[in-house]
Design a protein around this motif. Structure first.
Motif, PDB file in Angstrom:
ATOM      1  N   TYR A 113     181.992 128.337  35.695  1.00 42.39           N
ATOM      2  CA  TYR A 113     182.470 128.135  35.053  1.00 42.39           C
ATOM      3  C   TYR A 113     184.083 127.508  34.941  1.00 42.39           C
ATOM      4  N   TYR A 114     184.875 127.485  35.941  1.00 46.56           N
ATOM      5  CA  TYR A 114     186.502 126.903  35.905  1.00 46.56           C
ATOM      6  C   TYR A 114     186.274 125.640  36.487  1.00 46.56           C
ATOM      7  N   ALA A 115     184.999 125.200  37.189  1.00 46.74           N
ATOM      8  CA  ALA A 115     184.835 123.608  37.173  1.00 46.74           C
ATOM      9  C   ALA A 115     184.246 122.770  35.914  1.00 46.74           C
ATOM     10  N   ALA A 116     183.088 124.090  35.004  1.00 42.09           N
ATOM     11  CA  ALA A 116     182.313 123.443  34.506  1.00 42.09           C
ATOM     12  C   ALA A 116     183.665 122.785  32.776  1.00 42.09           C
ATOM     13  N   ILE A 117     184.486 123.476  32.910  1.00 40.50           N
ATOM     14  CA  ILE A 117     185.284 123.089  31.572  1.00 40.50           C
ATOM     15  C   ILE A 117     186.135 122.239  31.624  1.00 40.50           C
ATOM     16  N   PRO A 118     187.072 121.298  32.626  1.00 45.04           N
ATOM     17  CA  PRO A 118     187.350 119.923  33.176  1.00 45.04           C
ATOM     18  C   PRO A 118     185.981 119.065  33.421  1.00 45.04           C
ATOM     19  N   ALA A 165     184.092 119.350  31.374  1.00 47.76           N
ATOM     20  CA  ALA A 165     182.609 118.652  29.933  1.00 47.76           C
ATOM     21  C   ALA A 165     183.540 118.230  29.241  1.00 47.76           C
ATOM     22  N   LEU A 166     185.368 118.960  29.553  1.00 44.35           N
ATOM     23  CA  LEU A 166     186.014 118.002  28.715  1.00 44.35           C
ATOM     24  C   LEU A 166     186.235 116.118  29.683  1.00 44.35           C
ATOM     25  N   ALA A 167     185.817 116.154  30.526  1.00 48.83           N
ATOM     26  CA  ALA A 167     185.708 114.724  30.752  1.00 48.83           C
ATOM     27  C   ALA A 167     184.464 113.995  30.838  1.00 48.83           C
ATOM     28  N   GLY A 168     183.707 114.243  30.616  1.00 54.44           N
ATOM     29  CA  GLY A 168     182.345 114.527  29.724  1.00 54.44           C
ATOM     30  C   GLY A 168     182.813 114.051  28.653  1.00 54.44           C
ATOM     31  N   LEU A 169     183.440 114.566  27.725  1.00 55.73           N
ATOM     32  CA  LEU A 169     183.224 113.838  26.077  1.00 55.73           C
ATOM     33  C   LEU A 169     183.969 112.699  25.686  1.00 55.73           C
ATOM     34  N   VAL A 170     185.422 112.069  27.301  1.00 55.12           N
ATOM     35  CA  VAL A 170     185.932 110.829  26.925  1.00 55.12           C
ATOM     36  C   VAL A 170     185.186 109.880  28.078  1.00 55.12           C
ATOM     37  N   LEU A 171     185.007 110.031  29.111  1.00 56.39           N
ATOM     38  CA  LEU A 171     184.476 109.137  30.361  1.00 56.39           C
ATOM     39  C   LEU A 171     182.926 108.273  29.419  1.00 56.39           C
ATOM     40  N   GLY A 176     180.296 127.118  26.211  1.00 51.79           N
ATOM     41  CA  GLY A 176     179.539 127.742  26.345  1.00 51.79           C
ATOM     42  C   GLY A 176     179.956 128.494  27.676  1.00 51.79           C
ATOM     43  N   ALA A 177     181.439 128.092  28.340  1.00 56.05           N
ATOM     44  CA  ALA A 177     181.850 128.388  29.276  1.00 56.05           C
ATOM     45  C   ALA A 177     183.140 128.914  28.725  1.00 56.05           C
ATOM     46  N   VAL A 178     184.096 128.247  27.573  1.00 54.91           N
ATOM     47  CA  VAL A 178     184.917 128.578  27.667  1.00 54.91           C
ATOM     48  C   VAL A 178     184.852 129.998  26.938  1.00 54.91           C
TER      49      VAL A 178
END
Length: 162
Positions: free
Chosen positions: A49-54, A56-62, A19-21
């Protein structure tokens, strides 16, 4: 934590990322391809959105606990963005005044007075209280409010759900 809960967290992080991308991609498309000049508020509305992207990426692996934290932080930022977008849309509809210093697209500062005068002739400045585009009567700021609120709901619900 069971596998279903972890899957729910990862799915929320993936939805947030997509969504952010897509939202930023749409904003850049309007700016760079269609030639719409963003105003000061438009540019500020992109920050969550600039903050949400990293996040969200962190949320995929943390691990799950940190994923909840990342999703919660993204939700808070997106709620701020939704509120800013509501303010922007309200200024466009003349419900209240927009910021007095609103303008955008200025670019670099010219070194000489001749360069400055040339820049004034070619620079387009966007007014925060004028909607440049509408779909179904809703401006880009209004659509951004809806998208930011939806993404905040998705990430916030996932972060808070036990």
């Amino acid at each position: 934590m069971d596998d279903a809960s972890l899957l729910r967290l990862r799915r929320a992080a993936l939805l947030l990322l997509v969504g952010a991308v897509l939202t930023l991609g749409g904003a850049f498309y309007f700016q760079w391809v269609l030639g719409y000049v963003p105003c000061k508020l438009c540019l500020t509305e992109r920050l969550p959105y600039y903050a949400a992207i990293p996040l969200a990426l962190a949320g995929l692996v943390l691990p799950p606990r940190l994923t909840r934290l990342a999703l919660g932080l993204a939700a808070l930022g997106l709620l701020y963005g939704a509120g800013l977008s509501v303010y922007h849309a309200g200024a466009e509809w003349s419900f209240w005044p927009g910021p007095s210093d609103c303008g955008g697209g200025a670019g670099a500062n010219p070194a000489a007075i001749g360069d400055f005068l040339n820049a004034l002739q070619t620079t387009r400045v966007a007014d925060c209280s004028t909607a440049a585009w509408r779909l179904l009567g809703i401006s880009l700021a209004g659509w951004n409010a809806l998208v930011a609120f939806a993404l905040a709901a998705i990430s916030g619900t996932a972060a808070l759900k036990p």
